[in-house]
Write a protein that holds these residues in place. Sequence first.
Motif: not given
Ligand SMILES: *Cc1c(COP(=O)(O)O)cnc(C)c1O
Length: 396
Positions: A58-62, A84-90, A130-132, A158-161, A180-187, A192-194
């Motif tokens: 249900d999310s990329g973070t999950a 440097l990344t989005f905090v949900a990586t860490v 790694v974060v793309h 690979a949430t952004e790639s 992977f992530s399918f949040n609102g602004n992702k590709i 919300g999903g992953g």
């Molecule tokens: C969006 C994102 C996430 C988290 O994905 P969510 O679906 O928003 O939980 C994790 N890492 C990076 C780099 C992201 O951009």
Amino acid sequence: MSTEPRIPLSAPVLDGNEARYLQECIDTRWVSRGGRFVREFEALFASRHGLDDAVSTDSGTAALHVALLAAGIGPGDEVIVPALTFVATVNPVLYVGATPVFADLDPVTYGMDAGAVEAAVTERTKAILVVHLYGHPVDMTRITEVARRHGLRVIEDATESLGSTWEGRPTGTLGDIAAFSFNGNKIITTGGGGMLLARDPETVARMRHLTLQARVPGTLEYLHDDVGYNYALSNLQAAVGLAQLERLDAMIEHRRGLAARYAEALGDPAETGLTFCAEVPPARSNFWLMSVLVDPEIHGRDRHAVIAGLAEAGVESRPFFTPMPELVHLRRFARGEHPVASRLHAEGVSIPSSADLDEAGQERVIAALLGGQRGAASASTASRTRRVASPSRGPA
Ligand SMILES: *Cc1c(COP(=O)(O)O)cnc(C)c1O
């Protein structure tokens, strides 16, 4: 303020089968986990990556949390993550009780630098995460070498790639496990999903089990054999995801067209003080979120002023992510300096990248970027005088 319509940073485009599939969920009353769309979305996602199976969340973070659990990472282990990344990586590294160790980035691709990763390895290191970043693949050849030398797992954020490739192979298939992530602004989005991928079928089965409350299958009894999680994607979300995935290639091609025009119009960084994000072979980027680095000495404005100028023109933009070691809850893990992450944060501006941004809209973005530049009043204003970018900086 501009009276023209506001140009968003990265808006979803939902004009395919989304509404039809959602209506089917409502008509059949399959709205939660059951129903055909979860299965079909996972199957199409897996086959696009040359795999038999994928696990939706249900999310990329999950997904990242489950990836770390499935990799057996826990207290006492160290995981190397980008500075440097989005905090949900860490944060998921902290969820499992492990220790994040920050590595600096490559200044051109914004990917974790393999030399910095190797320098961060200790006898406690278990994995490289790694974060793309912004869609551009990390140098997976060198990262894989480092991982082999030290016996480390490689987990891809690979949430952004989604749709990006390294040497022709899709990101998400280049390490041991990928999220992977399918949040609102992702590709692509599901609201919300992953999704999770892994090459090893046992790992895939373990991940699916963890996302479904660790419930023992094949019996009506409520038997659970581990600490499980309610991380399942719903049929409603998967219906949107399937419709989105059907059009992923077209959405990436649109973004690549935007990238080519930005690279051309923004011209020579030595003149404009704006460096458009790169694409460095053998990487092929999905150009999820495009950006410029602002050199205030040449450009005449710093990135704060550029963001304000864009807002004035009705154009949404954002600063780059804050370096992880600077966040209050992560400061205690900082060791030494991360000069590239610091500079990228000081200079980086993400600019409109939506799959439906049209040429007129893009011209407005470019004009607002170049318009406030020192000397922009002269006849050489680059929004009118198109310059050809060097091939190394734009997509082929
Ligand atoms: C969006 C994102 C996430 C988290 O994905 P969510 O679906 O928003 O939980 C994790 N890492 C990076 C780099 C992201 O951009």
